[in-house]
Motif scaffolding. Structure first.
Motif, PDB file in Angstrom:
ATOM      1  N   GLY A  72      -9.916  -4.675 -21.541  1.00  0.00           N
ATOM      2  CA  GLY A  72     -11.204  -4.903 -22.182  1.00  0.00           C
ATOM      3  C   GLY A  72     -12.300  -5.064 -21.146  1.00  0.00           C
ATOM      4  N   ARG A  73     -13.073  -6.127 -21.261  1.00  0.00           N
ATOM      5  CA  ARG A  73     -14.185  -6.376 -20.341  1.00  0.00           C
ATOM      6  C   ARG A  73     -13.720  -6.952 -19.015  1.00  0.00           C
ATOM      7  N   TYR A  74     -12.498  -7.480 -18.992  1.00  0.00           N
ATOM      8  CA  TYR A  74     -12.073  -8.229 -17.811  1.00  0.00           C
ATOM      9  C   TYR A  74     -10.880  -7.573 -17.119  1.00  0.00           C
ATOM     10  N   ARG A  75     -10.785  -7.807 -15.843  1.00  0.00           N
ATOM     11  CA  ARG A  75      -9.572  -7.516 -15.083  1.00  0.00           C
ATOM     12  C   ARG A  75      -8.738  -8.785 -15.102  1.00  0.00           C
ATOM     13  N   ARG A  76      -7.442  -8.657 -15.424  1.00  0.00           N
ATOM     14  CA  ARG A  76      -6.584  -9.817 -15.590  1.00  0.00           C
ATOM     15  C   ARG A  76      -5.370  -9.735 -14.667  1.00  0.00           C
ATOM     16  N   TYR A  77      -4.835 -10.907 -14.319  1.00  0.00           N
ATOM     17  CA  TYR A  77      -3.637 -10.963 -13.494  1.00  0.00           C
ATOM     18  C   TYR A  77      -2.434 -10.507 -14.312  1.00  0.00           C
ATOM     19  N   ALA A  78      -1.540  -9.766 -13.675  1.00  0.00           N
ATOM     20  CA  ALA A  78      -0.346  -9.256 -14.346  1.00  0.00           C
ATOM     21  C   ALA A  78       0.772  -9.139 -13.328  1.00  0.00           C
ATOM     22  N   THR A  79       2.001  -9.320 -13.778  1.00  0.00           N
ATOM     23  CA  THR A  79       3.137  -9.141 -12.887  1.00  0.00           C
ATOM     24  C   THR A  79       3.416  -7.654 -12.710  1.00  0.00           C
ATOM     25  N   THR A  80       3.859  -7.287 -11.527  1.00  0.00           N
ATOM     26  CA  THR A  80       4.158  -5.898 -11.217  1.00  0.00           C
ATOM     27  C   THR A  80       5.307  -5.860 -10.226  1.00  0.00           C
ATOM     28  N   VAL A  81       5.761  -4.658  -9.900  1.00  0.00           N
ATOM     29  CA  VAL A  81       6.926  -4.488  -9.032  1.00  0.00           C
ATOM     30  C   VAL A  81       6.514  -3.721  -7.775  1.00  0.00           C
ATOM     31  N   VAL A  82       7.063  -4.115  -6.639  1.00  0.00           N
ATOM     32  CA  VAL A  82       6.829  -3.407  -5.384  1.00  0.00           C
ATOM     33  C   VAL A  82       7.664  -2.134  -5.386  1.00  0.00           C
ATOM     34  N   LEU A  83       6.998  -0.998  -5.218  1.00  0.00           N
ATOM     35  CA  LEU A  83       7.676   0.304  -5.249  1.00  0.00           C
ATOM     36  C   LEU A  83       8.035   0.804  -3.859  1.00  0.00           C
ATOM     37  N   ASP A  84       7.202   0.498  -2.871  1.00  0.00           N
ATOM     38  CA  ASP A  84       7.443   0.902  -1.484  1.00  0.00           C
ATOM     39  C   ASP A  84       6.853  -0.146  -0.549  1.00  0.00           C
ATOM     40  N   HIS A  85       7.363  -0.191   0.687  1.00  0.00           N
ATOM     41  CA  HIS A  85       6.886  -1.161   1.671  1.00  0.00           C
ATOM     42  C   HIS A  85       7.137  -0.589   3.053  1.00  0.00           C
ATOM     43  N   TRP A  86       6.144  -0.648   3.927  1.00  0.00           N
ATOM     44  CA  TRP A  86       6.292  -0.082   5.269  1.00  0.00           C
ATOM     45  C   TRP A  86       5.310  -0.746   6.224  1.00  0.00           C
ATOM     46  N   SER A  87       5.390  -0.372   7.512  1.00  0.00           N
ATOM     47  CA  SER A  87       4.510  -0.958   8.520  1.00  0.00           C
ATOM     48  C   SER A  87       3.964   0.126   9.437  1.00  0.00           C
ATOM     49  N   THR A  88       2.891  -0.205  10.135  1.00  0.00           N
ATOM     50  CA  THR A  88       2.273   0.695  11.095  1.00  0.00           C
ATOM     51  C   THR A  88       1.573  -0.155  12.150  1.00  0.00           C
ATOM     52  N   VAL A  89       1.067   0.467  13.185  1.00  0.00           N
ATOM     53  CA  VAL A  89       0.319  -0.239  14.229  1.00  0.00           C
ATOM     54  C   VAL A  89      -1.096   0.320  14.259  1.00  0.00           C
ATOM     55  N   LYS A  90      -2.094  -0.574  14.134  1.00  0.00           N
ATOM     56  CA  LYS A  90      -3.485  -0.144  14.022  1.00  0.00           C
ATOM     57  C   LYS A  90      -4.412  -1.168  14.646  1.00  0.00           C
ATOM     58  N   PRO A  91      -5.650  -0.766  14.942  1.00  0.00           N
ATOM     59  CA  PRO A  91      -6.661  -1.749  15.340  1.00  0.00           C
ATOM     60  C   PRO A  91      -6.909  -2.732  14.201  1.00  0.00           C
ATOM     61  N   ALA A  92      -6.998  -4.015  14.514  1.00  0.00           N
ATOM     62  CA  ALA A  92      -7.090  -5.052  13.494  1.00  0.00           C
ATOM     63  C   ALA A  92      -8.476  -5.688  13.460  1.00  0.00           C
ATOM     64  N   TYR A  93      -8.840  -6.155  12.270  1.00  0.00           N
ATOM     65  CA  TYR A  93     -10.103  -6.856  12.046  1.00  0.00           C
ATOM     66  C   TYR A  93      -9.791  -8.190  11.358  1.00  0.00           C
ATOM     67  N   ARG A  94     -10.609  -9.204  11.652  1.00  0.00           N
ATOM     68  CA  ARG A  94     -10.483 -10.505  11.011  1.00  0.00           C
ATOM     69  C   ARG A  94     -11.648 -10.706  10.048  1.00  0.00           C
ATOM     70  N   ILE A  95     -11.321 -10.963   8.761  1.00  0.00           N
ATOM     71  CA  ILE A  95     -12.338 -11.288   7.750  1.00  0.00           C
ATOM     72  C   ILE A  95     -12.240 -12.783   7.473  1.00  0.00           C
ATOM     73  N   THR A  96     -13.313 -13.507   7.672  1.00  0.00           N
ATOM     74  CA  THR A  96     -13.356 -14.943   7.412  1.00  0.00           C
ATOM     75  C   THR A  96     -14.275 -15.201   6.231  1.00  0.00           C
ATOM     76  N   LEU A  97     -13.787 -15.972   5.264  1.00  0.00           N
ATOM     77  CA  LEU A  97     -14.582 -16.323   4.089  1.00  0.00           C
ATOM     78  C   LEU A  97     -15.173 -17.713   4.251  1.00  0.00           C
ATOM     79  N   GLU A  98     -16.158 -18.015   3.440  1.00  0.00           N
ATOM     80  CA  GLU A  98     -16.855 -19.288   3.565  1.00  0.00           C
ATOM     81  C   GLU A  98     -15.976 -20.484   3.245  1.00  0.00           C
ATOM     82  N   ASP A  99     -14.854 -20.271   2.518  1.00  0.00           N
ATOM     83  CA  ASP A  99     -13.947 -21.386   2.217  1.00  0.00           C
ATOM     84  C   ASP A  99     -12.882 -21.564   3.295  1.00  0.00           C
ATOM     85  N   GLY A 100     -12.992 -20.798   4.401  1.00  0.00           N
ATOM     86  CA  GLY A 100     -12.046 -20.924   5.504  1.00  0.00           C
ATOM     87  C   GLY A 100     -10.913 -19.920   5.482  1.00  0.00           C
TER      88      GLY A 100
END
Length: 404
Positions: A72-100
């Protein structure tokens, strides 16, 4: 690598089995340019379907986690399943929010903001033109995750105090038997419908030297769940339990966390549309509940229920919505999973934390990503987009495992 293929139409319907986040594609050529290389640091906590958290690096295919769905009008939390999972090496960035909150991601990673999905970095023009985060954006989600308890002896004693005082029976009795010496009875019993809390209480008692027997207290009848119980009828066992659940002269943080977890498992309830409360008729228990909540900075209100009751029922209602409920669950770690669900709760932009800073770390690090059934997941309280290139590869008859 560009693959030349023959397409019968520029307009193509995407099969539902491919689990794409869209129904149609309009392409002059068929393929995946790998533009969705989202990834985050391995220690990023991910919200699991049982309400607890796990590091992104430890997620595995088949795990049940939380994502979101549009309803409807809202996006809601829902349970889901992990289908795939993997890793890579990349340049990283740090995002800091006002709540820490701090999030380590790649530049390509996308978060849900009050203005839609945005990449960590981008440009207003040129080849890197795309929506990107600024300090004017707010990241939508549950809010910063709290650190779970350590789970030591103090926590176990606090949990048993809350659980047994809230829902158990413990006592020693003396009665006269005609023509014989007096009889002494020592009895402990804890009966619950939720096996998670019962097994935790039994394990904690065993670790503290008290053995218990498990039995069916009441079979399921007329729509009621089965009641399973544990018991101990020895003098030494009951005496030891009375000592375990005694009110401490000076309570530690871990004892308070355990006590709140135990009393919530015993007497608490949490409904997505009905709020979060812990109720009891004992004024001493209520005083300890409110003191422990204040200790960790929770706000609450008190209500009394007196109708058709010999003793007034005092209800402690947690204030602050989903953000505070989830902080309670993570900080105290109650055992009963069904009371920790947030499925169906709407995501609202109210009080969403603002981005305070985005900075490159200046080094390449191991980053992780996954594909989920909803196309997103909750990383340290923020709704994060995930990669859907693997299902695309499968749809195009490519080898997703080898290509990645």
């Amino acid at each position: 690598t560009f693959y030349e293929v023959e397409a019968k139409s520029i307009l193509n319907r995407v099969p539902a089995a491919s689990r794409m986040p869209f129904e149609w594609t309009i392409n002059v050529y068929r393929g995946c340019s790998h533009a969705c290389n989202y990834c985050a640091a391995g220690d990023t906590p991910i919200l699991m379907a049982d309400g607890r958290t796990r590091a992104l690096a430890d997620i595995r295919t088949g795990d049940a986690i939380y994502g979101t769905v549009q309803s409807g009008r809202y996006r809601r939390y829902a349970t889901t399943v992990v289908l795939d999972h993997w890793s890579t090496v990349k340049p990283a960035y740090r995002i800091t929010l006002e709540d820490g909150t701090k999030l380590i991601t790649s530049a390509d990673h996308r978060f849900l903001t009050h203005r839609g999905w945005k990449h960590v970095t981008g440009s207003d023009h040129g080849q890197h033109q795309r929506p990107y985060l600024t300090t004017n954006d707010r990241l939508l989600g549950t809010g910063k995750f709290a650190t779970p308890p350590k789970g030591g002896s103090e926590y176990r004693r606090g949990y048993l105090c809350g659980m047994i005082r809230g829902d158990g029976h413990l006592g020693s009795y003396t009665y006269q038997r005609p023509g014989r010496s007096r009889g002494d009875v020592h009895r402990f019993r804890l009966a619950l419908t939720d096996p998670e809390a019962l097994q935790r209480a039994r394990a904690y008692l065993a670790e503290l030297g008290v053995a218990t027997d498990e039995f069916v207290f009441q079979k399921p009848v007329a729509g009621r769940k089965q009641l399973t119980a544990i018991r101990n009828s020895t003098r030494s066992g009951v005496t030891a339990m009375a000592e375990i659940i005694a009110w401490p002269r000076a309570s530690s943080d871990e004892w308070c966390k355990g006590f709140l977890a135990g009393i919530f498992d015993a007497e608490g309830s949490c409904r997505n549309n009905g709020g979060f409360r812990i109720a009891n008729t004992d004024d001493v228990i209520i005083a300890h509940i409110t003191a422990c909540l204040r200790r960790f900075g929770f706000s609450f209100s008190i209500a009394f229920v007196t109708e058709q009751r010999p003793r007034p029922l005092t209800c402690v209602w947690l204030v602050g919505g989903l953000r505070e409920r989830l902080r309670f669950f993570h900080l105290m770690d109650p055992a009963i999973s069904r009371k920790r669900t947030i499925a169906g709760v709407a995501i609202r932009p109210n009080n969403a934390p603002r981005v305070a800073c985005i900075e490159p770390l200046g080094l390449d690090v191991a980053l992780f990503d996954m594909t989920t059934g909803t196309g997103d997941f909750i990383s340290n309280g923020a709704v994060s987009h995930n990669c859907f290139a693997r299902p695309t590869h499968t749809y195009l008859n490519f080898d997703a495992g080898r290509d990645f």
